[in-house]
Scaffold this active site. Structure first.
Site, PDB file in Angstrom:
ATOM      1  N   ILE A   1      38.145  33.575  34.629  1.00  0.00           N
ATOM      2  CA  ILE A   1      37.481  35.035  34.567  1.00  0.00           C
ATOM      3  C   ILE A   1      38.646  35.990  34.159  1.00  0.00           C
ATOM      4  O   ILE A   1      39.753  35.960  34.491  1.00  0.00           O
ATOM      5  CB  ILE A   1      36.952  35.403  36.108  1.00  0.00           C
ATOM      6  CG1 ILE A   1      36.383  36.805  36.172  1.00  0.00           C
ATOM      7  CG2 ILE A   1      37.995  35.240  37.140  1.00  0.00           C
ATOM      8  CD1 ILE A   1      35.711  37.208  37.594  1.00  0.00           C
ATOM      9  N   SER A   2      38.418  36.954  33.422  1.00  0.00           N
ATOM     10  CA  SER A   2      39.298  38.007  32.828  1.00  0.00           C
ATOM     11  C   SER A   2      39.688  38.801  33.911  1.00  0.00           C
ATOM     12  O   SER A   2      39.078  39.123  35.052  1.00  0.00           O
ATOM     13  CB  SER A   2      38.879  38.817  31.759  1.00  0.00           C
ATOM     14  OG  SER A   2      38.102  37.790  30.526  1.00  0.00           O
ATOM     15  N   GLN A   3      41.176  39.367  33.536  1.00  0.00           N
ATOM     16  CA  GLN A   3      41.614  40.324  34.265  1.00  0.00           C
ATOM     17  C   GLN A   3      40.837  41.567  34.419  1.00  0.00           C
ATOM     18  O   GLN A   3      40.428  41.947  33.377  1.00  0.00           O
ATOM     19  CB  GLN A   3      43.146  40.275  33.747  1.00  0.00           C
ATOM     20  CG  GLN A   3      43.953  41.705  34.128  1.00  0.00           C
ATOM     21  CD  GLN A   3      45.241  41.867  33.167  1.00  0.00           C
ATOM     22  OE1 GLN A   3      45.496  41.291  32.251  1.00  0.00           O
ATOM     23  NE2 GLN A   3      46.008  42.699  33.804  1.00  0.00           N
TER      24      GLN A   3
END
Ligand code: SAM
Length: 204
Positions: free
Chosen positions: A51-53
Protein backbone atom coordinates in the site's frame (compact mmCIF):
# COMPACT_ATOMS: atom_id res chain seq x y z
CA UNK A 1 -1.70 11.73 9.91
CA UNK A 2 -3.35 14.35 7.70
CA UNK A 3 -2.21 17.41 9.67
CA UNK A 4 1.30 16.28 10.64
CA UNK A 5 2.34 14.31 7.54
CA UNK A 6 0.27 15.59 4.62
CA UNK A 7 -0.84 19.22 5.15
CA UNK A 8 2.49 19.97 6.91
CA UNK A 9 4.39 18.79 3.82
CA UNK A 10 2.53 21.13 1.48
CA UNK A 11 -0.68 19.43 0.28
CA UNK A 12 -3.19 22.29 0.05
CA UNK A 13 -6.24 21.05 -1.92
CA UNK A 14 -9.02 20.99 0.73
CA UNK A 15 -10.92 18.24 -1.10
CA UNK A 16 -7.82 16.00 -1.09
CA UNK A 17 -7.22 16.66 2.63
CA UNK A 18 -10.89 15.91 3.34
CA UNK A 19 -10.75 12.60 1.42
CA UNK A 20 -7.56 11.59 3.25
CA UNK A 21 -9.34 12.24 6.57
CA UNK A 22 -12.49 10.37 5.55
CA UNK A 23 -11.04 7.09 4.20
CA UNK A 24 -9.96 4.75 7.05
CA UNK A 25 -6.52 3.53 5.90
CA UNK A 26 -6.33 0.83 8.61
CA UNK A 27 -9.15 -1.06 6.85
CA UNK A 28 -6.93 -1.43 3.74
CA UNK A 29 -3.87 -2.75 5.62
CA UNK A 30 -3.79 -6.45 6.62
CA UNK A 31 -2.72 -7.47 10.15
CA UNK A 32 -0.23 -7.13 11.75
CA UNK A 33 0.64 -3.98 9.74
CA UNK A 34 -2.77 -2.33 10.40
CA UNK A 35 -1.29 -1.05 13.68
CA UNK A 36 1.08 1.10 11.59
CA UNK A 37 -1.61 2.26 9.14
CA UNK A 38 -1.32 5.94 10.07
CA UNK A 39 2.47 6.14 9.80
CA UNK A 40 3.78 7.83 6.67
CA UNK A 41 5.23 4.75 4.99
CA UNK A 42 4.31 2.06 2.46
CA UNK A 43 3.32 -1.28 4.07
CA UNK A 44 3.11 -4.88 2.79
CA UNK A 45 -0.34 -6.13 1.63
CA UNK A 46 0.71 -9.66 0.51
CA UNK A 47 1.68 -11.09 -2.91
CA UNK A 48 4.90 -9.03 -2.73
CA UNK A 49 2.92 -5.79 -3.15
CA UNK A 50 2.47 -2.67 -1.00
CA UNK A 51 0.00 0.00 0.00
CA UNK A 52 1.50 3.37 -0.99
CA UNK A 53 2.82 5.95 1.49
CA UNK A 54 -0.03 8.36 2.48
CA UNK A 55 1.88 11.51 1.52
CA UNK A 56 2.56 10.16 -1.99
CA UNK A 57 -1.12 9.18 -2.37
CA UNK A 58 -2.10 12.75 -1.43
CA UNK A 59 0.51 14.33 -3.71
CA UNK A 60 -0.44 12.24 -6.76
CA UNK A 61 -4.14 12.88 -6.09
CA UNK A 62 -3.56 16.63 -5.84
CA UNK A 63 -1.59 16.58 -9.11
CA UNK A 64 -4.61 15.01 -10.84
CA UNK A 65 -6.57 18.28 -10.12
CA UNK A 66 -9.86 16.38 -10.01
CA UNK A 67 -13.39 17.73 -10.46
CA UNK A 68 -16.53 16.01 -9.06
CA UNK A 69 -17.86 15.01 -12.52
CA UNK A 70 -14.55 13.43 -13.61
CA UNK A 71 -13.91 9.85 -14.64
CA UNK A 72 -10.50 8.47 -13.56
CA UNK A 73 -8.42 5.43 -14.50
CA UNK A 74 -5.96 3.97 -11.99
CA UNK A 75 -3.35 1.37 -12.97
CA UNK A 76 -2.21 -0.78 -10.04
CA UNK A 77 -5.17 -1.19 -7.68
CA UNK A 78 -3.25 -2.96 -4.90
CA UNK A 79 -5.43 -3.02 -1.78
CA UNK A 80 -7.74 -0.30 -3.19
CA UNK A 81 -6.71 2.60 -0.92
CA UNK A 82 -5.79 5.08 -3.67
CA UNK A 83 -8.97 4.08 -5.54
CA UNK A 84 -11.00 4.86 -2.41
CA UNK A 85 -9.44 8.33 -2.15
CA UNK A 86 -10.19 8.96 -5.83
CA UNK A 87 -13.74 7.65 -5.40
CA UNK A 88 -14.38 10.27 -2.71
CA UNK A 89 -13.50 13.01 -5.21
CA UNK A 90 -14.96 12.00 -8.58
CA UNK A 91 -18.00 10.43 -10.23
CA UNK A 92 -16.37 7.20 -11.45
CA UNK A 93 -13.11 5.30 -10.94
CA UNK A 94 -11.91 2.43 -13.12
CA UNK A 95 -8.94 0.61 -11.63
CA UNK A 96 -6.90 -2.27 -13.08
CA UNK A 97 -4.89 -4.83 -11.10
CA UNK A 98 -2.60 -7.47 -12.67
CA UNK A 99 -2.80 -10.04 -9.81
CA UNK A 100 -6.30 -11.60 -9.47
CA UNK A 101 -5.95 -12.30 -5.70
CA UNK A 102 -5.01 -8.67 -5.07
CA UNK A 103 -8.04 -7.47 -7.06
CA UNK A 104 -10.26 -9.70 -4.86
CA UNK A 105 -8.73 -8.09 -1.76
CA UNK A 106 -9.35 -4.58 -3.18
CA UNK A 107 -13.00 -5.34 -4.00
CA UNK A 108 -13.53 -6.64 -0.45
CA UNK A 109 -11.84 -3.59 1.11
CA UNK A 110 -13.86 -1.15 -1.01
CA UNK A 111 -17.09 -2.96 -0.10
CA UNK A 112 -16.15 -2.83 3.61
CA UNK A 113 -15.87 0.96 3.50
CA UNK A 114 -19.08 1.26 1.43
CA UNK A 115 -17.60 2.58 -1.82
CA UNK A 116 -19.64 1.76 -4.91
CA UNK A 117 -18.29 4.02 -7.70
CA UNK A 118 -15.12 1.98 -8.32
CA UNK A 119 -14.90 -0.72 -11.00
CA UNK A 120 -12.02 -3.12 -10.27
CA UNK A 121 -10.73 -4.91 -13.39
CA UNK A 122 -8.10 -7.67 -13.65
CA UNK A 123 -5.60 -7.35 -16.46
CA UNK A 124 -2.58 -5.57 -17.89
CA UNK A 125 -3.16 -1.92 -17.05
CA UNK A 126 -0.34 -0.78 -19.36
CA UNK A 127 -2.92 -1.17 -22.15
CA UNK A 128 -5.51 0.91 -20.26
CA UNK A 129 -9.22 0.18 -20.47
CA UNK A 130 -10.60 1.74 -23.69
CA UNK A 131 -14.19 0.65 -22.91
CA UNK A 132 -14.52 3.43 -20.26
CA UNK A 133 -12.31 6.04 -22.02
CA UNK A 134 -11.79 8.95 -22.30
CA UNK A 135 -10.59 9.68 -18.76
CA UNK A 136 -10.16 13.12 -17.19
CA UNK A 137 -7.38 11.70 -15.00
CA UNK A 138 -5.07 8.67 -15.31
CA UNK A 139 -2.75 7.58 -12.50
CA UNK A 140 -0.20 4.75 -12.46
CA UNK A 141 0.70 3.58 -8.96
CA UNK A 142 3.61 1.34 -10.03
CA UNK A 143 6.99 2.20 -11.56
CA UNK A 144 6.93 2.43 -15.34
CA UNK A 145 10.02 2.65 -17.59
CA UNK A 146 8.15 5.06 -19.92
CA UNK A 147 4.66 6.51 -20.43
CA UNK A 148 2.47 3.77 -21.98
CA UNK A 149 1.12 5.20 -25.25
CA UNK A 150 -2.36 3.56 -24.94
CA UNK A 151 -2.89 5.58 -21.77
CA UNK A 152 -2.05 8.87 -23.49
CA UNK A 153 -4.58 7.96 -26.18
CA UNK A 154 -7.26 7.24 -23.55
CA UNK A 155 -6.75 10.61 -21.80
CA UNK A 156 -9.46 13.22 -22.55
CA UNK A 157 -8.58 16.63 -23.96
CA UNK A 158 -7.76 18.71 -20.86
CA UNK A 159 -6.94 15.51 -18.96
CA UNK A 160 -4.11 14.97 -16.45
CA UNK A 161 -1.80 11.93 -16.23
CA UNK A 162 0.39 11.22 -13.15
CA UNK A 163 2.94 8.40 -12.85
CA UNK A 164 6.36 7.39 -11.47
CA UNK A 165 8.58 7.06 -14.56
CA UNK A 166 12.18 5.83 -14.61
CA UNK A 167 14.23 2.85 -13.44
CA UNK A 168 13.14 -0.20 -11.45
CA UNK A 169 14.58 1.19 -8.20
CA UNK A 170 14.04 4.93 -8.49
CA UNK A 171 11.63 7.05 -10.52
CA UNK A 172 10.62 10.64 -11.17
CA UNK A 173 7.01 11.61 -10.49
CA UNK A 174 5.71 13.19 -13.68
CA UNK A 175 2.50 14.93 -14.68
CA UNK A 176 1.36 15.24 -18.30
CA UNK A 177 -1.41 17.60 -19.38
CA UNK A 178 -3.13 17.04 -22.70
CA UNK A 179 -4.49 20.15 -24.39
CA UNK A 180 -5.56 20.59 -27.99
CA UNK A 181 -3.39 17.74 -29.27
CA UNK A 182 -0.23 18.77 -27.40
CA UNK A 183 1.24 17.35 -24.17
CA UNK A 184 2.88 19.44 -21.43
CA UNK A 185 5.23 17.58 -19.05
CA UNK A 186 6.22 18.53 -15.48
CA UNK A 187 8.52 16.77 -12.99
CA UNK A 188 7.68 16.52 -9.29
CA UNK A 189 10.65 14.84 -7.60
CA UNK A 190 11.95 11.36 -6.88
CA UNK A 191 9.84 8.38 -5.73
CA UNK A 192 10.12 4.60 -5.31
CA UNK A 193 7.39 2.20 -6.43
CA UNK A 194 7.14 -1.53 -7.15
CA UNK A 195 7.45 -2.28 -10.89
CA UNK A 196 4.63 -2.03 -13.41
CA UNK A 197 4.76 -5.40 -15.17
CA UNK A 198 3.13 -5.71 -18.59
CA UNK A 199 3.30 -5.25 -22.35
CA UNK A 200 4.15 -1.53 -22.07
CA UNK A 201 5.91 -1.79 -18.68
CA UNK A 202 8.65 -4.07 -17.31
CA UNK A 203 8.80 -7.66 -18.61
CA UNK A 204 8.85 -9.28 -15.16
N1 SAM B 1 -2.69 1.82 -5.61
C1 SAM B 1 -2.22 1.03 -4.49
C2 SAM B 1 -2.67 1.63 -3.16
O1 SAM B 1 -3.72 2.22 -3.15
O2 SAM B 1 -1.97 1.47 -2.17
C3 SAM B 1 -0.75 0.75 -4.52
C4 SAM B 1 -0.35 -0.05 -5.68
S1 SAM B 1 1.04 -1.10 -5.49
C5 SAM B 1 2.31 0.04 -5.08
C6 SAM B 1 1.28 -1.47 -7.22
C7 SAM B 1 0.27 -2.44 -7.78
O3 SAM B 1 0.40 -2.45 -9.21
C8 SAM B 1 0.47 -3.88 -7.34
O4 SAM B 1 -0.70 -4.38 -6.74
C9 SAM B 1 0.80 -4.62 -8.65
O5 SAM B 1 0.32 -5.95 -8.68
C10 SAM B 1 0.11 -3.74 -9.66
N2 SAM B 1 0.57 -3.87 -11.05
C11 SAM B 1 1.83 -4.06 -11.51
N3 SAM B 1 1.85 -4.12 -12.86
C12 SAM B 1 0.55 -3.94 -13.26
C13 SAM B 1 -0.10 -3.88 -14.53
N4 SAM B 1 0.55 -4.02 -15.70
N5 SAM B 1 -1.44 -3.69 -14.56
C14 SAM B 1 -2.15 -3.56 -13.40
N6 SAM B 1 -1.59 -3.61 -12.17
C15 SAM B 1 -0.26 -3.79 -12.11
Amino acid sequence: MVESQIAARGIRDPRVLFAMKEVPRHLFVPPPYDKSAYEDSPLPIGNGQTISQPYIVAEMTELLALQPADSVLEIGTGCGYQAAILAALVRKVTTIERIPEVAVLARANLATVGISNVEVMVGDGTLGYPQNAPYNGIIITAATPSVPQPLVEQLADGGRFVAPVGGRDFQELIRLRKKGGSIAEEHHGGVRFVPLIGERGWSG
